[in-house]
Design a protein around this motif. Structure first.
Motif, PDB file in Angstrom:
ATOM      1  N   SER A 182       0.813  -1.226   0.000  1.00  0.00           N
ATOM      2  CA  SER A 182       0.000   0.000   0.000  1.00  0.00           C
ATOM      3  C   SER A 182       0.844   1.272   0.000  1.00  0.00           C
ATOM      4  N   SER A 183       2.079   1.182   0.448  1.00  0.00           N
ATOM      5  CA  SER A 183       2.919   2.385   0.505  1.00  0.00           C
ATOM      6  C   SER A 183       3.682   2.622  -0.792  1.00  0.00           C
ATOM      7  N   LEU A 184       3.478   1.748  -1.780  1.00  0.00           N
ATOM      8  CA  LEU A 184       4.176   1.903  -3.060  1.00  0.00           C
ATOM      9  C   LEU A 184       3.178   2.203  -4.172  1.00  0.00           C
ATOM     10  N   THR A 185       3.603   3.004  -5.138  1.00  0.00           N
ATOM     11  CA  THR A 185       2.757   3.284  -6.294  1.00  0.00           C
ATOM     12  C   THR A 185       2.625   2.036  -7.170  1.00  0.00           C
ATOM     13  N   ALA A 186       1.719   2.125  -8.149  1.00  0.00           N
ATOM     14  CA  ALA A 186       1.556   1.020  -9.102  1.00  0.00           C
ATOM     15  C   ALA A 186       2.894   0.687  -9.749  1.00  0.00           C
ATOM     16  N   ARG A 187       3.574   1.718 -10.208  1.00  0.00           N
ATOM     17  CA  ARG A 187       4.861   1.514 -10.877  1.00  0.00           C
ATOM     18  C   ARG A 187       5.857   0.817  -9.940  1.00  0.00           C
ATOM     19  N   GLU A 188       5.884   1.272  -8.676  1.00  0.00           N
ATOM     20  CA  GLU A 188       6.842   0.692  -7.722  1.00  0.00           C
ATOM     21  C   GLU A 188       6.480  -0.741  -7.350  1.00  0.00           C
ATOM     22  N   ASN A 189       5.167  -1.028  -7.270  1.00  0.00           N
ATOM     23  CA  ASN A 189       4.754  -2.402  -7.002  1.00  0.00           C
ATOM     24  C   ASN A 189       5.240  -3.347  -8.098  1.00  0.00           C
ATOM     25  N   VAL A 190       5.203  -2.876  -9.331  1.00  0.00           N
ATOM     26  CA  VAL A 190       5.656  -3.725 -10.440  1.00  0.00           C
ATOM     27  C   VAL A 190       7.186  -3.793 -10.469  1.00  0.00           C
ATOM     28  N   SER A 191       7.831  -2.698 -10.124  1.00  0.00           N
ATOM     29  CA  SER A 191       9.298  -2.682 -10.244  1.00  0.00           C
ATOM     30  C   SER A 191       9.968  -3.594  -9.209  1.00  0.00           C
ATOM     31  N   ILE A 192       9.257  -3.910  -8.146  1.00  0.00           N
ATOM     32  CA  ILE A 192       9.785  -4.888  -7.184  1.00  0.00           C
ATOM     33  C   ILE A 192      10.153  -6.182  -7.903  1.00  0.00           C
ATOM     34  N   VAL A 193       9.322  -6.558  -8.870  1.00  0.00           N
ATOM     35  CA  VAL A 193       9.571  -7.796  -9.614  1.00  0.00           C
ATOM     36  C   VAL A 193      10.589  -7.576 -10.724  1.00  0.00           C
ATOM     37  N   THR A 194      10.453  -6.468 -11.437  1.00  0.00           N
ATOM     38  CA  THR A 194      11.343  -6.274 -12.588  1.00  0.00           C
ATOM     39  C   THR A 194      12.798  -6.132 -12.137  1.00  0.00           C
ATOM     40  N   GLU A 195      12.997  -5.661 -10.915  1.00  0.00           N
ATOM     41  CA  GLU A 195      14.377  -5.503 -10.428  1.00  0.00           C
ATOM     42  C   GLU A 195      15.088  -6.831 -10.208  1.00  0.00           C
ATOM     43  N   ILE A 196      14.319  -7.891  -9.984  1.00  0.00           N
ATOM     44  CA  ILE A 196      14.974  -9.166  -9.678  1.00  0.00           C
ATOM     45  C   ILE A 196      14.783 -10.211 -10.773  1.00  0.00           C
ATOM     46  N   SER A 197      14.276  -9.798 -11.938  1.00  0.00           N
ATOM     47  CA  SER A 197      14.037 -10.765 -13.012  1.00  0.00           C
ATOM     48  C   SER A 197      15.114 -10.662 -14.079  1.00  0.00           C
ATOM     49  N   VAL A 241      -1.857  -3.664 -19.407  1.00  0.00           N
ATOM     50  CA  VAL A 241      -3.149  -3.862 -18.738  1.00  0.00           C
ATOM     51  C   VAL A 241      -3.975  -2.573 -18.701  1.00  0.00           C
ATOM     52  N   GLY A 242      -3.574  -1.602 -19.532  1.00  0.00           N
ATOM     53  CA  GLY A 242      -4.368  -0.387 -19.689  1.00  0.00           C
ATOM     54  C   GLY A 242      -4.265   0.607 -18.551  1.00  0.00           C
ATOM     55  N   LEU A 243      -3.127   0.596 -17.848  1.00  0.00           N
ATOM     56  CA  LEU A 243      -2.973   1.496 -16.696  1.00  0.00           C
ATOM     57  C   LEU A 243      -1.881   2.541 -16.915  1.00  0.00           C
ATOM     58  N   GLU A 244      -1.600   2.879 -18.175  1.00  0.00           N
ATOM     59  CA  GLU A 244      -0.539   3.851 -18.402  1.00  0.00           C
ATOM     60  C   GLU A 244      -0.815   5.196 -17.732  1.00  0.00           C
ATOM     61  N   GLU A 245      -2.096   5.499 -17.518  1.00  0.00           N
ATOM     62  CA  GLU A 245      -2.448   6.776 -16.885  1.00  0.00           C
ATOM     63  C   GLU A 245      -2.454   6.711 -15.355  1.00  0.00           C
ATOM     64  N   ARG A 246      -2.194   5.550 -14.813  1.00  0.00           N
ATOM     65  CA  ARG A 246      -2.364   5.383 -13.367  1.00  0.00           C
ATOM     66  C   ARG A 246      -1.082   4.930 -12.655  1.00  0.00           C
ATOM     67  N   MET A 247       0.047   5.061 -13.343  1.00  0.00           N
ATOM     68  CA  MET A 247       1.287   4.462 -12.831  1.00  0.00           C
ATOM     69  C   MET A 247       1.733   5.013 -11.482  1.00  0.00           C
ATOM     70  N   ASP A 248       1.435   6.285 -11.239  1.00  0.00           N
ATOM     71  CA  ASP A 248       1.937   6.893 -10.010  1.00  0.00           C
ATOM     72  C   ASP A 248       0.877   6.990  -8.925  1.00  0.00           C
ATOM     73  N   HIS A 249      -0.195   6.232  -9.128  1.00  0.00           N
ATOM     74  CA  HIS A 249      -1.224   6.155  -8.095  1.00  0.00           C
ATOM     75  C   HIS A 249      -0.856   5.084  -7.070  1.00  0.00           C
ATOM     76  N   PHE A 250      -1.262   5.323  -5.847  1.00  0.00           N
ATOM     77  CA  PHE A 250      -1.123   4.316  -4.797  1.00  0.00           C
ATOM     78  C   PHE A 250      -2.349   3.401  -4.837  1.00  0.00           C
ATOM     79  N   PRO A 251      -2.222   2.181  -4.303  1.00  0.00           N
ATOM     80  CA  PRO A 251      -3.363   1.264  -4.333  1.00  0.00           C
ATOM     81  C   PRO A 251      -4.655   1.888  -3.817  1.00  0.00           C
TER      82      PRO A 251
END
Ligand SMILES: Nc1ncnc2c1ncn2[C@@H]1O[C@H](COP(=O)(O)OP(=O)(O)O)[C@@H](O)[C@H]1O
Ligand SMILES: [Mg+2]
Length: 241
Positions: free
Chosen positions: A106-121, A134-144
């Motif tokens: 909850s303390s991370l934005t959409a982008r940051e939630n995804v980057s948790i995975v991309t950083e270790i893949s 998934v159609g969320l290009e306009e919502r990347m910096d929103h929090f959950p």
């Protein structure tokens, strides 16, 4: 190498898969001999009443749980009795999961939630690419908390696909959503399946969702009761429940 038709290549092949849970003195037979083939690039929907063994089977396919007996082949690798280390590597390299509840931080934005995975893949897409898919290009910096349930689920899908998994396993992904937002989530799954060719399994107890699948697997009492191949697939937008 000989060309093999994409839709004919078996990705998962299970034979005689059983799962017995020991509950004190009691034994619960969650799976009673599952024989199932899943094909590369296909989107399958797995239907069945509550308690029929859907989640147990999905967890075994994804290496989150292990079968009691039988054979679970992923390509030429048998997942039954594989070591924890092997299963962990299998999950990491090949499988994306989506669950009913989104489990976003909850303390991370959409982008940051995804980057948790991309950083270790090893070969990830960027968080921006995954969220656009998934159609969320306009919502990347929103929090959950600033996103609807359906949008949060789409962030969870972006997180699951960002590592370009071969297999995407979804357990009741629309279970907590109303039908309109559920359809948006299904559209995102279908889009990912089409664009990336990710072999996708969607569990639901909502039979209507089966209409969008290539293959509909009906589970009953821990066994595959039927497998139906749809001659015509419905678009998610055509589904109503
Ligand atoms: N960890 C567990 N311990 C004991 N019994 C379990 C466990 N997980 C599932 N079960 C039992 O196994 C059966 C199948 O469960 P599940 O795979 O969750 O079904 P579904 O997802 O179709 O609702 C049910 O009877 C359930 O109560
Ligand atoms: Mg379940």
């Amino acid at each position: 190498m000989e060309e093999v038709g994409v839709s004919s290549r078996v990705v998962f092949s299970t034979r005689g898969v059983t799962k017995v849970y020991a509950m004190g003195e009691m034994e619960i037979h969650a799976l009673r001999g599952v024989d199932l083939d899943l094909y590369a690039g296909e989107l399958s929907v797995m239907l069945g009443a509550s308690g029929s063994g859907k989640s147990t089977l999905l967890n075994i396919l994804g290496g989150l749980d292990s079968a009691t007996d039988g054979r679970v082949m992923y390509g030429d690798q048998n997942l039954v009795r594989a070591s924890d280390r092997v299963l962990t590597a299998f999950r990491r390299d090949h499988v994306g999961f989506v669950f009913q509840f989104y489990n976003l931080i909850s303390s991370l934005t959409a982008r940051e939630n995804v980057s948790i995975v991309t950083e270790i893949s090893r070969n990830p897409m960027t968080p921006e690419e995954a969220l656009a898919m998934v159609g969320l290009e306009e919502r990347m910096d929103h929090f959950p908390s600033q996103l609807s349930g359906g949008e949060q689920q789409r962030v969870a899908i972006a997180r699951a696909i960002a590592k370009r998994p071969d297999v995407l396993l979804c357990d009741e992904p629309t279970g907590a959503l109303d039908s309109k937002t559920g359809v948006r989530v299904l559209e995102a799954l279908e889009h990912v399946n089409r664009e990336l060719g990710t072999t996708t399994v969607v569990i639901t107890h909502n039979a209507v969702i089966g209409e969008m699948a290539e293959r509909v697997i009906q589970l009953s009492d821990g066994q595959v009761a039927s497998v139906h191949v749809n001659q015509r697939r419905a678009a998610p937008g055509e589904l109503h429940w």
